[in-house]
Design a protein around this motif. Structure first.
Motif, short mmCIF file in Angstrom:
data_model
loop_
_atom_site.label_atom_id
_atom_site.label_comp_id
_atom_site.label_asym_id
_atom_site.label_seq_id
_atom_site.Cartn_x
_atom_site.Cartn_y
_atom_site.Cartn_z
N SER A 201 0.64 -1.21 0.16
CA SER A 201 0.34 -0.02 -0.14
C SER A 201 0.85 1.03 0.07
O SER A 201 0.75 2.31 0.29
N LYS B 45 1.11 6.68 -1.81
CA LYS B 45 0.30 7.70 -1.30
C LYS B 45 1.20 8.90 -1.71
O LYS B 45 2.83 9.01 -1.91
N ARG C 215 -9.74 8.47 -4.83
CA ARG C 215 -9.55 8.64 -4.09
C ARG C 215 -9.73 10.52 -4.69
O ARG C 215 -9.18 11.06 -5.13
N GLY D 79 -9.08 0.14 -5.77
CA GLY D 79 -7.70 0.35 -4.34
C GLY D 79 -7.05 0.90 -4.97
O GLY D 79 -6.77 1.28 -6.19
N CYS D 80 -5.94 1.79 -4.19
CA CYS D 80 -5.19 2.51 -4.54
C CYS D 80 -3.86 1.37 -4.95
O CYS D 80 -4.37 -0.08 -5.19
N CYS E 244 -1.80 -1.77 -4.21
CA CYS E 244 -2.32 -2.03 -2.90
C CYS E 244 -2.85 -3.01 -3.12
O CYS E 244 -3.55 -3.61 -4.52
N CYS F 46 -9.58 -0.85 -0.48
CA CYS F 46 -10.79 -0.46 0.48
C CYS F 46 -11.76 0.11 -0.21
O CYS F 46 -13.20 1.17 0.69
N CYS G 264 0.37 3.93 2.77
CA CYS G 264 -0.74 3.68 3.28
C CYS G 264 -0.70 3.25 4.80
O CYS G 264 0.35 1.98 5.16
N PHE H 52 -2.63 1.44 6.51
CA PHE H 52 -3.66 0.81 6.86
C PHE H 52 -3.62 -0.99 6.84
O PHE H 52 -3.83 -1.71 7.75
FE1 SF4 Z 1 -5.38 3.03 -0.55
FE2 SF4 Z 1 -7.34 1.64 0.88
FE3 SF4 Z 1 -5.20 0.09 -0.49
FE4 SF4 Z 1 -4.36 1.85 1.66
S1 SF4 Z 1 -5.32 0.09 1.69
S2 SF4 Z 1 -3.07 2.19 -0.13
S3 SF4 Z 1 -6.51 3.43 1.35
S4 SF4 Z 1 -6.59 1.46 -1.32
#
Ligand code: SF4
Ligand code: PTT
Length: 616
Positions: free
Chosen positions: A73, A76, A181, A284-285, A288, A292, A483, A485
């Motif tokens: 992930s 960003k 996003r 998703g980005c 990743c 999400c 990210c 997450f």
């Molecule tokens: Fe993007 Fe969600 Fe993956 Fe984070 S978890 S990189 S916000 S898709």
């Protein structure tokens, strides 16, 4: 050092010229990247007191040494500037293909200064930069804008665009990118609009600067496997962030009817289970494997990408309990390029005003059609009400006077995310001390607080936990930039990150404590920036800047089960704030002490801040 290109791309919109901005090497260890670079750039280069829409203000897009690499992930990017909503430091973190593309193009970020005379978009292809006419794009939403640019530059390019919200300087307009996003809650899209910049397209063809490519690749691919193996992965993939709605409903911390109530009668219609049943796909980005962005067909038939915040603020907070309708409001926000959290708060406050006879057009909670109408009016600033709502809740409260003092759910001008924290003091502190205003992103302490601490206590452990989270989330992840997450949601070990830093940069000394110290340095500088800007503009700075929304002190919670009627105690909150300041080594006004700034090697910044404080 490897991991970096040693330069950012500087775009001067006034002269339509591009150049390289080289930064001192020591920044790499002192600030790591992302938010660290952004605040340092703003501190050093934008004169104190510069207005957010002044051409001299800078808009900074910054990645970090880990951004865009093949590790969990990682795609960003931080977007930062002086905020038109708050007047202080503002930033956001968006997932975007522009992150790996920028790294491949050979830059650690992009700085935008000046103002073009007419709408312009910029195409960056490695070291070739073009400033192009955007008159045909101006007035278009972000979906059409990206579609047009994708047709022209290919799907694999990175895009950063604004919608009509940014063009019309709506104070909570964001920057948008692919796959739903959105980033820069405190009006970063409006700053971009003020420069007449519609979009930036980024295409890179170079290599990623990595010292130990083999080891980074191996660690990255192990990381993806670990994420996928996590026991919670299937649930995460089913609901993403929306799973939290049920917990908030159970604990009476859902924002309902402008944060007056803590539970929602139609919660089951908009919760994670409902979304899991309804979703048609998920986005998703790039880079990743825990996508999400949950996509539903909204009532108008559009694909609307929902996260928890979008649902909480455009659903329960304005009394709307049907997911396809929430989806429409969310789609409008995405297309116009508006922050859904602030938008939901603005609409919630307008509904409360309507029900109190203040807003002339009988708006109220649960009014779906009128919500749509208001969103368009505020985006286009097409009438007096639209114009006012485009300014955000703090300014709406100023207009409506004393009766509205509890209606604006904001801190420092930024509207609170979707956690009704009037009965959870630690979360209130987190909102109070967030470096950009009431955003949960730096210290989402609410779940820990309810599950592992005494909920109604104002104890030191809560201040400690808020700081710990701010170090990890607001310091480490915002400077790496990746990210958070994988760590927070699926338990990917934090220690992996300094190890990645070692492999990517070749600097073996990186360890988690040093990374956290960088976080503290960034925090002190962000705070110093706020104080400097406020004093330069003739305002005062005191600890009330770190108070949570007034409603949480003044009004008891409705529909809150056993918490009904409860609210925060002001004296106890002051005590909690004292714990926080003491642990951070900030003074009683919430200003970092000179000793601390010296300890953090911010000597010049400390001396300047001292001068500013002495003069005022
Ligand atoms: Fe993007 Fe969600 Fe993956 Fe984070 S978890 S990189 S916000 S898709
Ligand atoms: C973030 C804020 C959030 S936080 C949400 S849902 W969340 C809202 N999303 C919006 C949206 O969508 N469209 C829109 N028009 N406005 C929106 N406003 C709201 O913006 C975000 C994800 C999420 S989803 C979260 S928590 C995490 N945030 C991270 C962060 O801040 N830093 C980091 N290193 N990693 C993060 N990972 C997660 O990323 P802002 P995004 Mg956005 C459609 O940026 O300004 O910080 O506001 O970032 O790319 O959409 O991803 O339940």
């Amino acid at each position: 050092m490897s991991g970096y290109h040693g330069k950012l791309l500087m775009l001067d919109m006034s002269s339509k010229t591009a150049s390289n901005f080289e930064y001192p090497k020591e920044w790499e260890t002192k600030f790591i990247g992302g938010r660290g670079f952004a605040v340092k750039l703003l501190w050093d280069n934008v004169p104190a007191g510069t207005a957010p829409y002044d051409p001299d203000n800078w808009l900074v897009f910054a990645i970090g040494p880990l951004s865009g690499l093949m590790l969990p992930s990682s795609s960003k990017m931080v977007v930062a500037s002086k905020s038109p909503l708050t007047g202080g430091y503002g930033d956001g973190n968006l997932g975007t293909r522009a992150s790996p593309q920028l790294k491949k193009a050979g830059y650690d970020g992009i700085i935008v200064k000046g103002k073009a005379v007419s709408p312009t978009y910029v195409v960056v292809k490695d070291d070739q930069v073009e400033f192009l006419d955007a008159s045909d794009l101006w007035g278009k939403g972000t979906y059409d804008t990206e579609e047009y640019l994708m047709d022209k530059y290919g799907k694999k390019s990175g895009f950063l665009s604004i919608g009509q919200g940014g063009e019309n300087l709506v104070k909570y307009a964001t920057v948008r990118s692919q796959e739903g996003r959105s980033g820069g809650r405190p009006g970063m899209g409006a700053v971009m609009g003020s420069k007449n910049l519609k979009s930036i397209v980024v295409v890179g063809s170079g290599d990623f600067p990595v010292v130990d490519k083999q080891a980074t690749k191996k660690m990255g691919s192990d990381g993806y496997k670990e994420v996928k193996k996590a026991g919670f992965y299937p649930e995460w993939m089913r609901m993403g962030t929306t799973m939290i709605l049920e917990f908030l409903q159970e604990t009476s911390t859902l924002p309902v009817n402008n944060f007056t109530a803590g539970t929602f009668s139609k919660a089951k219609e908009v919760d994670g289970d409902k979304l899991g049943e309804t979703k048609t796909t998920q986005y998703g980005c790039p880079r990743c494997n825990m996508q999400c962005g949950m996509v539903i067909k909204d009532e108008d038939g559009n694909d609307s990408e929902l996260d928890y915040e979008n649902i909480g603020m455009l659903g329960p907070n304005i009394g709307i309990g049907e997911l396809p309708k929430v989806g429409v409001l969310n789609y409008m926000a995405d297309d116009y390029g508006l922050d859904t959290i602030s938008l939901g708060s603005v609409l919630g406050m307008a509904a409360e005003a309507g029900e109190n006879g203040v807003l002339g057009d009988e708006y109220g909670f649960g009014e779906y059609e009128k919500s749509k109408d208001l969103i368009t009016r505020l985006t286009l600033r097409s009438d007096d009400i639209g114009n006012l709502l485009a300014e955000g809740t703090m300014r709406m409260a100023e207009r409506w006077g004393d009766q509205a003092k509890n209606w604006a759910i904001q801190v420092k001008g930024l509207e609170a995310s979707a956690y009704n924290a009037g009965t959870v003091p630690g979360m209130a502190l987190s909102f109070g001390t967030s470096p950009i205003g009431a955003h949960h992103k730096d210290a989402w302490v609410i779940q820990w607080e309810i599950q592992h601490s005494q909920r109604d206590a104002y104890s030191e452990d809560k201040a400690e936990k808020v700081i710990e989270l701010q170090r990890i989330r607001g310091g480490m992840f915002e400077s790496l930039v990746t990210c958070r997450f994988p760590w927070i949601e699926l338990g990917y070990d934090l220690d992996n990150y300094p190890k990645f830093l070692q492999k990517v940069t070749g600097r073996e000394d990186w360890n988690i404590d040093e990374v956290f110290q960088v976080g503290d340095r960034i925090y002190s500088l962000m705070r110093a920036y706020w104080v400097r800007e406020f004093l330069a503009e003739g305002h005062t700075w005191d600890r009330s800047m770190d108070y949570p929304p007034a409603r949480w002190f003044n009004e008891g919670l409705k529909d809150g089960g056993k918490f009904t009627g409860q609210h925060l105690n002001k004296d106890d909150y002051e005590g909690l704030l004292n714990h926080y300041y003491r642990l951070r080594k900030w003074d009683k006004r919430g200003v970092p002490t000179k000793e601390l700034m010296y300890e953090l090697s911010l000597d010049e910044e400390a001396d300047l801040l001292d001068q500013v404080l002495t003069l005022n």
